[in-house]
Design a protein around this motif. Sequence first.
Motif, PDB file in Angstrom:
ATOM      1  N   ILE A  45       0.839  -1.203   0.000  1.00 57.76           N
ATOM      2  CA  ILE A  45       0.000   0.000   0.000  1.00 57.76           C
ATOM      3  C   ILE A  45       0.870   1.248   0.000  1.00 57.76           C
ATOM      4  CG2 ILE A  45      -1.812   1.255   1.214  1.00 57.76           C
ATOM      5  CD1 ILE A  45      -2.541  -1.563   0.016  1.00 57.76           C
ATOM      6  N   ARG A  46       1.942   1.224   0.795  1.00 54.78           N
ATOM      7  CA  ARG A  46       2.858   2.370   0.837  1.00 54.78           C
ATOM      8  C   ARG A  46       3.464   2.626  -0.535  1.00 54.78           C
ATOM      9  NH1 ARG A  46       6.225   0.433   4.305  1.00 54.78           N
ATOM     10  NH2 ARG A  46       7.587  -0.480   2.720  1.00 54.78           N
ATOM     11  N   ASP A  47       3.877   1.573  -1.211  1.00 47.33           N
ATOM     12  CA  ASP A  47       4.507   1.725  -2.526  1.00 47.33           C
ATOM     13  C   ASP A  47       3.508   2.237  -3.563  1.00 47.33           C
ATOM     14  OD1 ASP A  47       6.813   0.779  -1.395  1.00 47.33           O
ATOM     15  OD2 ASP A  47       6.595  -1.266  -2.161  1.00 47.33           O
ATOM     16  N   LEU A  48       2.281   1.729  -3.522  1.00 50.96           N
ATOM     17  CA  LEU A  48       1.262   2.170  -4.473  1.00 50.96           C
ATOM     18  C   LEU A  48       0.936   3.646  -4.283  1.00 50.96           C
ATOM     19  CD1 LEU A  48      -1.126  -0.912  -4.384  1.00 50.96           C
ATOM     20  CD2 LEU A  48       0.081  -0.064  -6.399  1.00 50.96           C
ATOM     21  N   LEU A  49       0.830   4.086  -3.044  1.00 52.01           N
ATOM     22  CA  LEU A  49       0.536   5.494  -2.768  1.00 52.01           C
ATOM     23  C   LEU A  49       1.704   6.384  -3.185  1.00 52.01           C
ATOM     24  CD1 LEU A  49      -1.231   5.173   0.695  1.00 52.01           C
ATOM     25  CD2 LEU A  49      -2.273   5.973  -1.432  1.00 52.01           C
ATOM     26  N   ALA A  50       2.921   5.920  -2.929  1.00 50.22           N
ATOM     27  CA  ALA A  50       4.100   6.710  -3.309  1.00 50.22           C
ATOM     28  C   ALA A  50       4.177   6.884  -4.816  1.00 50.22           C
ATOM     29  CB  ALA A  50       5.358   6.041  -2.783  1.00 50.22           C
ATOM     30  N   ALA A  51       3.698   5.886  -5.553  1.00 51.66           N
ATOM     31  CA  ALA A  51       3.740   5.946  -7.016  1.00 51.66           C
ATOM     32  C   ALA A  51       2.546   6.700  -7.600  1.00 51.66           C
ATOM     33  CB  ALA A  51       3.781   4.526  -7.592  1.00 51.66           C
ATOM     34  N   SER A  52       1.646   7.148  -6.750  1.00 54.42           N
ATOM     35  CA  SER A  52       0.425   7.826  -7.222  1.00 54.42           C
ATOM     36  C   SER A  52       0.217   9.125  -6.457  1.00 54.42           C
ATOM     37  CB  SER A  52      -0.794   6.908  -7.033  1.00 54.42           C
ATOM     38  OG  SER A  52      -0.581   5.632  -7.573  1.00 54.42           O
ATOM     39  N   PRO A  53       1.083  10.126  -6.668  1.00 57.36           N
ATOM     40  CA  PRO A  53       1.003  11.373  -5.902  1.00 57.36           C
ATOM     41  C   PRO A  53      -0.254  12.179  -6.168  1.00 57.36           C
ATOM     42  CG  PRO A  53       2.558  11.590  -7.718  1.00 57.36           C
ATOM     43  CD  PRO A  53       2.188  10.144  -7.647  1.00 57.36           C
ATOM     44  N   TRP A  54      -1.038  11.797  -7.164  1.00 58.47           N
ATOM     45  CA  TRP A  54      -2.263  12.515  -7.502  1.00 58.47           C
ATOM     46  C   TRP A  54      -3.479  11.987  -6.742  1.00 58.47           C
ATOM     47  CZ3 TRP A  54      -4.710   8.309  -9.398  1.00 58.47           C
ATOM     48  CH2 TRP A  54      -3.925   7.325 -10.013  1.00 58.47           C
ATOM     49  N   ILE A  55      -3.296  10.973  -5.890  1.00 60.15           N
ATOM     50  CA  ILE A  55      -4.440  10.407  -5.158  1.00 60.15           C
ATOM     51  C   ILE A  55      -5.153  11.465  -4.301  1.00 60.15           C
ATOM     52  CG2 ILE A  55      -5.092   8.830  -3.292  1.00 60.15           C
ATOM     53  CD1 ILE A  55      -4.878   7.436  -5.938  1.00 60.15           C
ATOM     54  N   PRO A  56      -4.451  12.331  -3.538  1.00 61.70           N
ATOM     55  CA  PRO A  56      -5.175  13.340  -2.757  1.00 61.70           C
ATOM     56  C   PRO A  56      -6.045  14.248  -3.628  1.00 61.70           C
ATOM     57  CG  PRO A  56      -2.945  13.135  -1.937  1.00 61.70           C
ATOM     58  CD  PRO A  56      -3.005  12.328  -3.209  1.00 61.70           C
ATOM     59  N   ARG A  57      -5.541  14.603  -4.820  1.00 69.83           N
ATOM     60  CA  ARG A  57      -6.339  15.445  -5.727  1.00 69.83           C
ATOM     61  C   ARG A  57      -7.555  14.678  -6.248  1.00 69.83           C
ATOM     62  NH1 ARG A  57      -7.660  20.700  -6.535  1.00 69.83           N
ATOM     63  NH2 ARG A  57      -7.978  21.190  -8.744  1.00 69.83           N
ATOM     64  N   TYR A  58      -7.382  13.395  -6.488  1.00 72.82           N
ATOM     65  CA  TYR A  58      -8.500  12.556  -6.918  1.00 72.82           C
ATOM     66  C   TYR A  58      -9.576  12.490  -5.843  1.00 72.82           C
ATOM     67  CZ  TYR A  58     -11.057   8.147  -7.508  1.00 72.82           C
ATOM     68  OH  TYR A  58     -12.037   7.189  -7.589  1.00 72.82           O
ATOM     69  N   LEU A  59      -9.170  12.321  -4.592  1.00 69.73           N
ATOM     70  CA  LEU A  59     -10.143  12.281  -3.501  1.00 69.73           C
ATOM     71  C   LEU A  59     -10.856  13.624  -3.372  1.00 69.73           C
ATOM     72  CD1 LEU A  59      -8.054  10.343  -0.829  1.00 69.73           C
ATOM     73  CD2 LEU A  59      -9.837   9.438  -2.330  1.00 69.73           C
ATOM     74  N   ALA A  60     -10.113  14.713  -3.570  1.00 68.90           N
ATOM     75  CA  ALA A  60     -10.736  16.041  -3.537  1.00 68.90           C
ATOM     76  C   ALA A  60     -11.747  16.186  -4.667  1.00 68.90           C
ATOM     77  CB  ALA A  60      -9.663  17.124  -3.638  1.00 68.90           C
ATOM     78  N   ALA A  61     -11.455  15.563  -5.813  1.00 69.87           N
ATOM     79  CA  ALA A  61     -12.392  15.613  -6.943  1.00 69.87           C
ATOM     80  C   ALA A  61     -13.677  14.859  -6.619  1.00 69.87           C
ATOM     81  CB  ALA A  61     -11.733  15.029  -8.194  1.00 69.87           C
ATOM     82  N   LEU A  62     -13.558  13.719  -5.935  1.00 73.49           N
ATOM     83  CA  LEU A  62     -14.761  13.001  -5.504  1.00 73.49           C
ATOM     84  C   LEU A  62     -15.625  13.905  -4.628  1.00 73.49           C
ATOM     85  CD1 LEU A  62     -13.354   9.453  -4.598  1.00 73.49           C
ATOM     86  CD2 LEU A  62     -14.564  10.133  -6.679  1.00 73.49           C
ATOM     87  N   ASP A  63     -14.974  14.667  -3.758  1.00 78.09           N
ATOM     88  CA  ASP A  63     -15.711  15.606  -2.914  1.00 78.09           C
ATOM     89  C   ASP A  63     -16.328  16.729  -3.734  1.00 78.09           C
ATOM     90  OD1 ASP A  63     -14.894  14.077  -0.797  1.00 78.09           O
ATOM     91  OD2 ASP A  63     -13.341  15.467  -0.121  1.00 78.09           O
ATOM     92  N   ALA A  64     -15.609  17.192  -4.748  1.00 79.37           N
ATOM     93  CA  ALA A  64     -16.109  18.293  -5.575  1.00 79.37           C
ATOM     94  C   ALA A  64     -17.425  17.915  -6.243  1.00 79.37           C
ATOM     95  CB  ALA A  64     -15.056  18.667  -6.627  1.00 79.37           C
ATOM     96  N   TRP A  65     -17.523  16.678  -6.707  1.00 80.36           N
ATOM     97  CA  TRP A  65     -18.768  16.244  -7.345  1.00 80.36           C
ATOM     98  C   TRP A  65     -19.953  16.359  -6.389  1.00 80.36           C
ATOM     99  CZ3 TRP A  65     -19.607  15.903 -12.241  1.00 80.36           C
ATOM    100  CH2 TRP A  65     -18.583  15.535 -13.127  1.00 80.36           C
ATOM    101  N   LYS A  66     -19.700  16.244  -5.097  1.00 82.23           N
ATOM    102  CA  LYS A  66     -20.786  16.259  -4.124  1.00 82.23           C
ATOM    103  C   LYS A  66     -21.404  17.643  -3.966  1.00 82.23           C
ATOM    104  CE  LYS A  66     -18.689  12.282  -1.914  1.00 82.23           C
ATOM    105  NZ  LYS A  66     -18.104  11.641  -0.735  1.00 82.23           N
ATOM    106  N   PHE A  67     -20.723  18.656  -4.493  1.00 83.48           N
ATOM    107  CA  PHE A  67     -21.278  20.007  -4.479  1.00 83.48           C
ATOM    108  C   PHE A  67     -22.168  20.262  -5.698  1.00 83.48           C
ATOM    109  CE2 PHE A  67     -17.660  20.579  -1.682  1.00 83.48           C
ATOM    110  CZ  PHE A  67     -18.135  21.464  -0.729  1.00 83.48           C
ATOM    111  N   ILE A  68     -22.120  19.379  -6.672  1.00 85.92           N
ATOM    112  CA  ILE A  68     -22.839  19.595  -7.929  1.00 85.92           C
ATOM    113  C   ILE A  68     -24.156  18.829  -7.893  1.00 85.92           C
ATOM    114  CG2 ILE A  68     -22.710  19.410 -10.441  1.00 85.92           C
ATOM    115  CD1 ILE A  68     -19.631  19.204 -10.103  1.00 85.92           C
ATOM    116  N   PRO A  69     -25.291  19.509  -7.972  1.00 83.75           N
ATOM    117  CA  PRO A  69     -26.575  18.806  -7.966  1.00 83.75           C
ATOM    118  C   PRO A  69     -26.625  17.739  -9.052  1.00 83.75           C
ATOM    119  CG  PRO A  69     -26.908  21.176  -7.774  1.00 83.75           C
ATOM    120  CD  PRO A  69     -25.448  20.966  -8.085  1.00 83.75           C
ATOM    121  N   ARG A  70     -27.282  16.646  -8.744  1.00 80.92           N
ATOM    122  CA  ARG A  70     -27.319  15.516  -9.670  1.00 80.92           C
ATOM    123  C   ARG A  70     -27.824  15.916 -11.048  1.00 80.92           C
ATOM    124  NH1 ARG A  70     -29.754  12.204  -6.573  1.00 80.92           N
ATOM    125  NH2 ARG A  70     -27.911  11.113  -5.789  1.00 80.92           N
TER     126      ARG A  70
END
Length: 365
Positions: free
Chosen positions: A231-256
């Motif tokens: 898991i540590r290695d996968l996260l280290a190789a994917s530095p964009w994961i925090p931005r991806y999680l923020a994007a999931l949150d961003a969708w929650k502000f947009i009405p369906r």
Amino acid sequence: MSFSEELRPIAGLLPGNMDKYWGWDLKLSQEQSTAAAVDQWITGIPGRIPGHVIFVENPEHTDYAKALAGEGSTILVLNGDKDVEGTVTVTGSFDVAGEELLVDGKLSLEVQDYVAIPFVNLVGVTIVRITTDEDWLAFFDDAREAWTSGHFVQQLTEVNAVLAERALLTGETKENRLFVRLHIAWDGTVLNGPFGTRIGLVGDSLAELRVRSVALQPESAVASVSRAGDIRDLLAASPWIPRYLAALDAWKFIPREDRAGTRLVGFGVSLYGSAINDGPPSASAPFILIKGGQHTLLDTSTGRLFTIGADAAAIVEALSNMGDAKRAAKSVAAAIKVSPEVAGDAVQAVLTHFEQLGIDVLGAR
């Protein structure tokens, strides 16, 4: 029921700063405080409540949990006595996919494995846990697909999806993770999370548990069910994961009803032709939404939306990616069809404009 009214009962189970956006007072009601404590237990993210959360599987260990609890802490007791002062009763199952967990007789949570989420209709608040190798591989595959193509798993963008272990995924600092939560298993083993690392046994003092936690790494939060090193290695190789999680949150502000045809810049689309080494932006940087010919800036820290022009949108993207005005001007000049010198003035104007509005375009905060 309006969007805000629908969310109020689960104030603590919200991503980022959405609770601030909906206008709750800093002093939470008991119901909101309990929900916030459950959110902290699920995600491992600190600050939902003033103290730490202790989950007790065996009610016989309740007195020990009370000895560990500090001011502002919350004790969740599985099948506990609702009349025991200073505790919150939890019924159901927390570790079986498809089962439900009822907190304080009011907050109902469904537990689901990550791999099942695309096939599940999320009726209520759902804990999306990532435990098995299949879960982790699916998570990283889905994140990579969203990053490159803009396609998101729709269920993960719903307001009632709560992704477990977000502290691990978003890279919370070690200092913030220490003693955010404790989990006392049925046999008296003390873990640093529901699927974490053993740090002691019932009877150990808080100081002893703390000492054993000092050397733990972020991946220790899932060490009892996952191969932490992988898991540590996968996260280290994917530095964009925090931005991806923020994007999931961003969708929650947009009405369906507004989601069809809407795209998030940076996920399969760029307004200035960004290179892979331009990003990723800070997780807290605002998002640019595109729908038709309209560009909208969404600041997820406040929930505010701003309609902006195409050139300004490209500049905001470059600023967020680069984190530096000069580099952003050099990158965006060709896209907005001006010289680098003029682009520099334009970039500074956009940066100043949003600073005056209290929007951190760089995501530095």
